[in-house]
Scaffold this active site. Sequence first.
Site, PDB file in Angstrom:
ATOM      1  N   LYS A 108       0.848  -1.195   0.000  1.00 35.78           N
ATOM      2  CA  LYS A 108       0.000   0.000   0.000  1.00 35.78           C
ATOM      3  C   LYS A 108       0.883   1.245   0.000  1.00 35.78           C
ATOM      4  O   LYS A 108       1.857   1.305   0.755  1.00 35.78           O
ATOM      5  CB  LYS A 108      -0.900  -0.031   1.236  1.00 35.78           C
ATOM      6  CG  LYS A 108      -1.912   1.096   1.321  1.00 35.78           C
ATOM      7  CD  LYS A 108      -2.806   0.920   2.548  1.00 35.78           C
ATOM      8  CE  LYS A 108      -3.912   1.931   2.626  1.00 35.78           C
ATOM      9  NZ  LYS A 108      -4.835   1.692   3.759  1.00 35.78           N
ATOM     10  N   SER A 158      -9.764   1.630   2.604  1.00 34.11           N
ATOM     11  CA  SER A 158      -8.885   2.381   1.746  1.00 34.11           C
ATOM     12  C   SER A 158      -7.815   1.535   1.042  1.00 34.11           C
ATOM     13  O   SER A 158      -7.219   2.005   0.075  1.00 34.11           O
ATOM     14  CB  SER A 158      -8.188   3.474   2.560  1.00 34.11           C
ATOM     15  OG  SER A 158      -7.357   2.908   3.549  1.00 34.11           O
ATOM     16  N   SER A 176      -9.943  -0.686   6.809  1.00 36.18           N
ATOM     17  CA  SER A 176      -9.353  -0.576   5.472  1.00 36.18           C
ATOM     18  C   SER A 176      -8.629  -1.803   4.936  1.00 36.18           C
ATOM     19  O   SER A 176      -8.286  -1.834   3.757  1.00 36.18           O
ATOM     20  CB  SER A 176      -8.400   0.608   5.426  1.00 36.18           C
ATOM     21  OG  SER A 176      -9.146   1.779   5.253  1.00 36.18           O
TER      22      SER A 176
HETATM   23  N1  GLN Z   1     -13.271   3.915   5.908  1.00 37.61           N
HETATM   24  C1  GLN Z   1     -12.669   4.329   7.134  1.00 37.61           C
HETATM   25  C2  GLN Z   1     -12.269   5.790   7.031  1.00 37.61           C
HETATM   26  O1  GLN Z   1     -12.536   6.355   6.060  1.00 37.61           O
HETATM   27  C3  GLN Z   1     -11.500   3.464   7.469  1.00 37.61           C
HETATM   28  C4  GLN Z   1     -10.257   3.842   6.771  1.00 37.61           C
HETATM   29  C5  GLN Z   1      -9.075   3.038   7.223  1.00 37.61           C
HETATM   30  O2  GLN Z   1      -9.205   2.013   7.883  1.00 37.61           O
HETATM   31  N2  GLN Z   1      -7.905   3.536   6.884  1.00 37.61           N
HETATM   32  O3  GLN Z   1     -11.707   6.364   7.906  1.00 37.61           O
END
Ligand code: GLN
Length: 490
Positions: free
Chosen positions: A78, A153, A177
């Site tokens: 990532k 994400s 994410s």
């Molecule tokens: N969807 C969640 C957010 O927008 C989780 C994102 C994540 O785990 N980095 O914060």
Amino acid sequence: MDLTRSSIVQIRDAVRAKKVSAAEVARHFLERVDKLDKKLNSFITINPQVIDDARALDGRIAKGDDIGPMAGVPIAVKDLLCTEGLRTTAGSKILENFIPPYTATVVNKLKEAGAVVLGKTSLDEFAMGSSNETSAYGAVKNPWNLDYVPGGSSGGSAVAIAARLAPGAIGTDTGGSIRQPAGLCGVYGIKPTYGRVSRYGIIAYASSLDQAGPMANTAADCAVMLEAISGKCRFDSTTANIGVPKWSQEIRQDLKGCRIGLPKEYFTEKLDADVTRVTQAAIEAVKTRGAEIVEVSIPLVKYAVPVYYLIATSEASSNLARYDGVRFGHRADFSKTPAKDLEEFYSLNRGQGFGVEVKRRIMLGTYALSSGYYDAYYQKACQVRRLLRDEFLRAFESCDVLLSPVTASPAFKIGERISDPLEMYLNDIFTTSTNLAGLPGMAVPAGFSIGGLPIGVQLTAKHFDEQRIFDVASALENTLVKEERVPNVI
Ligand code: GLN
């Protein structure tokens, strides 16, 4: 050997036995990226050194060196993890030209275990999002249906695994994410216990919630990768001083004596019919392996989304202050008109560099932390977080693993939710509480919707009890997966 369909364990064994060279493996996956990623857009940057790195490994193998448990395995990382000399963007325009001077511990550990970095995968900007649509490098497509989001994400990492562009990937999980995109793309992904894996060199979103973890096509592959990346790190004082078990060698698919809890708050009428059907099938599957099913209750999960969005945005507003065009990040063009003052200088740099979702969150977080509001918002959220953790621990008095859906519905269409932040945040309804409580959680592929989109289930265990998760994940894998399905695009 069919490298495309091989697991990490199979590739590693073949490389060690000199049945295939690390360079051939790297070349194979590079060619796949070249052929398929124009459609999927899962990578932001390819590592130009990957073939050389693989060759160097082959040289060591030829000399008889003992290469580690990730020998010759190409990994998609990532683009939130710093890689020395290799651009790291966090999915943001503000870091478009950022070349880190050092490498994240997770990546160093994978390399020490014999892996090579294939490239850096797309993500929602600064890991803020649930659909990969907020990336400054374009939306990522779900390989099961290109009109649909892959989740986020860590969407690029999930897609790289699902489309077999890499046998293993690293994601990060602050509120879901790893698990949410894994669920929506039909792959395995585990968020370890907070403190299991070093955060050193990972661009911080919300430091008290962030954890990196593996994504792969089998439960055992995730275990092998997690063994490689876990452990105390002297550069991250929040890593736990606790041994790293050999999970992959201890996996027990016999679930006799294992109590699986169904948190009743996760089984609401708002669940999509396909998700309900697939989750029920998973419950039946663990029963056939001897598990006992118990109902548990965690009433405070109803506050998980608001509590998460207060804590995560507060921490983000502080963590993202460093991107000011001086210490880090994009600098606006002041060659013709210089900035009036420091404030204008910062606001032009940041205004041009950050996308709308990141700006929204910085504003929300700054507000929640400001004097006069701190007690009512941030501090209150921290108190509820503690109570939520206590409720989880109470639930674990009567069960060993919790089983629930990962998301209330399968993947949604690109564009469908991006203009409604609240609806987007509600995606995280089943995943954020795991981070708030610091627990380990995994998404496991469990079936498909009528429309052919993957559906996962989520497993959650006590702190540092990843073994139980791998046991149940592996039992599900062997009970539910009758034939391997792969997306048509590949
Ligand atoms: N969807 C969640 C957010 O927008 C989780 C994102 C994540 O785990 N980095 O914060």
